[in-house]
Design a protein around this motif. Structure first.
Motif, PDB file in Angstrom:
ATOM      1  N   ALA A 117       1.031  -1.405   0.012  1.00 35.94           N
ATOM      2  CA  ALA A 117       0.008  -0.118  -0.008  1.00 35.94           C
ATOM      3  C   ALA A 117       0.858   1.087   0.247  1.00 35.94           C
ATOM      4  O   ALA A 117       0.550   2.283  -0.776  1.00 35.94           O
ATOM      5  CB  ALA A 117      -0.896  -0.156   1.118  1.00 35.94           C
ATOM      6  N   ALA A 118       2.035   1.282   0.662  1.00 36.58           N
ATOM      7  CA  ALA A 118       2.719   2.382   0.749  1.00 36.58           C
ATOM      8  C   ALA A 118       3.344   2.749  -0.495  1.00 36.58           C
ATOM      9  O   ALA A 118       3.459   3.727  -0.989  1.00 36.58           O
ATOM     10  CB  ALA A 118       4.007   2.232   1.750  1.00 36.58           C
ATOM     11  N   SER A 119       3.972   1.549  -1.261  1.00 35.58           N
ATOM     12  CA  SER A 119       4.569   1.769  -2.567  1.00 35.58           C
ATOM     13  C   SER A 119       3.505   2.397  -3.643  1.00 35.58           C
ATOM     14  O   SER A 119       3.698   3.315  -4.406  1.00 35.58           O
ATOM     15  CB  SER A 119       5.160   0.315  -3.024  1.00 35.58           C
ATOM     16  N   ILE A 120       2.213   1.895  -3.465  1.00 37.42           N
ATOM     17  CA  ILE A 120       1.447   2.217  -4.364  1.00 37.42           C
ATOM     18  C   ILE A 120       0.808   3.821  -4.268  1.00 37.42           C
ATOM     19  O   ILE A 120       0.805   4.510  -5.034  1.00 37.42           O
ATOM     20  CB  ILE A 120      -0.183   1.188  -4.371  1.00 37.42           C
ATOM     21  N   LEU A 121       0.993   4.170  -2.966  1.00 36.16           N
ATOM     22  CA  LEU A 121       0.381   5.443  -2.718  1.00 36.16           C
ATOM     23  C   LEU A 121       1.463   6.362  -2.955  1.00 36.16           C
ATOM     24  O   LEU A 121       1.536   7.439  -3.370  1.00 36.16           O
ATOM     25  CB  LEU A 121      -0.024   5.495  -1.322  1.00 36.16           C
ATOM     26  N   ASN A 122       2.881   5.936  -2.752  1.00 34.90           N
ATOM     27  CA  ASN A 122       4.123   6.860  -2.892  1.00 34.90           C
ATOM     28  C   ASN A 122       4.101   7.124  -4.603  1.00 34.90           C
ATOM     29  O   ASN A 122       4.285   8.096  -5.021  1.00 34.90           O
ATOM     30  CB  ASN A 122       5.163   6.400  -2.468  1.00 34.90           C
ATOM     31  N   LEU A 123       3.944   6.063  -5.228  1.00 35.06           N
ATOM     32  CA  LEU A 123       4.031   6.307  -6.796  1.00 35.06           C
ATOM     33  C   LEU A 123       2.806   7.003  -7.303  1.00 35.06           C
ATOM     34  O   LEU A 123       3.056   7.951  -8.329  1.00 35.06           O
ATOM     35  CB  LEU A 123       4.119   4.929  -7.395  1.00 35.06           C
ATOM     36  N   THR A 124       1.840   6.925  -6.669  1.00 35.53           N
ATOM     37  CA  THR A 124       0.534   7.685  -7.015  1.00 35.53           C
ATOM     38  C   THR A 124       0.703   9.100  -6.871  1.00 35.53           C
ATOM     39  O   THR A 124       0.506  10.082  -7.730  1.00 35.53           O
ATOM     40  CB  THR A 124      -0.680   7.359  -6.317  1.00 35.53           C
ATOM     41  N   GLY A 125       1.315   9.463  -5.666  1.00 37.44           N
ATOM     42  CA  GLY A 125       1.830  10.964  -5.009  1.00 37.44           C
ATOM     43  C   GLY A 125       2.740  11.481  -6.037  1.00 37.44           C
ATOM     44  O   GLY A 125       2.648  12.434  -6.643  1.00 37.44           O
ATOM     45  N   VAL A 126       3.784  10.655  -6.452  1.00 32.52           N
ATOM     46  CA  VAL A 126       4.671  11.053  -7.507  1.00 32.52           C
ATOM     47  C   VAL A 126       4.286  11.476  -8.563  1.00 32.52           C
ATOM     48  O   VAL A 126       4.555  12.424  -9.133  1.00 32.52           O
ATOM     49  CB  VAL A 126       5.900  10.244  -7.825  1.00 32.52           C
ATOM     50  N   SER A 127       3.231  10.650  -9.266  1.00 30.10           N
ATOM     51  CA  SER A 127       2.487  10.898 -10.546  1.00 30.10           C
ATOM     52  C   SER A 127       1.732  12.160 -10.584  1.00 30.10           C
ATOM     53  O   SER A 127       1.465  12.714 -11.419  1.00 30.10           O
ATOM     54  CB  SER A 127       1.950   9.581 -11.058  1.00 30.10           C
ATOM     55  N   PHE A 128       0.905  12.312  -9.306  1.00 31.94           N
ATOM     56  CA  PHE A 128       0.315  13.460  -9.417  1.00 31.94           C
ATOM     57  C   PHE A 128       1.027  14.787  -9.216  1.00 31.94           C
ATOM     58  O   PHE A 128       0.557  15.623  -9.734  1.00 31.94           O
ATOM     59  CB  PHE A 128      -0.855  13.331  -7.949  1.00 31.94           C
TER      60      PHE A 128
END
Length: 140
Positions: free
Chosen positions: A127-138
């Motif tokens: 979950a942390a990896s998914i949220l971090n990558l989503t945050g970077v893309s946004f």
């Protein structure tokens, strides 16, 4: 619907009957204690897990220390990258050894708590990896 008496034997349909003899080992039982004897993919799998373990620790540690050292280049992306590296490092330190032990040890002595912690850490870092990558893309 008919019920069987104690003296009657059930009729086994040969079309639906499955051969369960492959679940039993007819050879030397001591060879089952060594998974590399029966499973040919065991040794390459352990080598790959070991390489991923070492490369993950070295690579993520470099990312953490490199991002920590550059104070002038602090941005949101750097914070996300450090967080992603920490999540990957936690996954590598807990889950990869658990998987290697699960493959090699026949009699688990780690206790039930380590199995539960490993599953929790796996889901947490996912979950942390998914949220971090989503945050970077946004952020981009």
């Amino acid at each position: 619907m008919s019920h069987l008496n104690a003296t009657e034997s059930p009729i086994i349909d040969s079309d639906t009957f499955e051969d369960y003899s492959s679940f039993y080992y007819d050879g030397n039982i001591d060879k089952l204690k060594n998974p590399w004897v029966k499973e040919p993919h065991f040794l390459p799998l352990v080598i790959v897990y070991g390489f991923v373990f070492l490369a993950g620790i070295v690579g993520n540690s470099i990312v953490i220390f490199a991002m920590r050292g550059g104070r002038s280049a602090r941005s949101v992306t750097f914070v996300f990258m450090v967080s992603l590296a920490l999540a990957d490092l936690l996954f590598i330190l807990v889950c990869v050894p658990h998987e290697i032990l699960r493959m090699t040890v026949n009699d688990w002595t780690g206790g039930q708590s380590f199995c539960k912690v490993s599953g929790f850490v796996e889901l947490l870092t996912e979950a942390a990896s998914i949220l971090n990558l989503t945050g970077v893309s946004f952020e981009r």
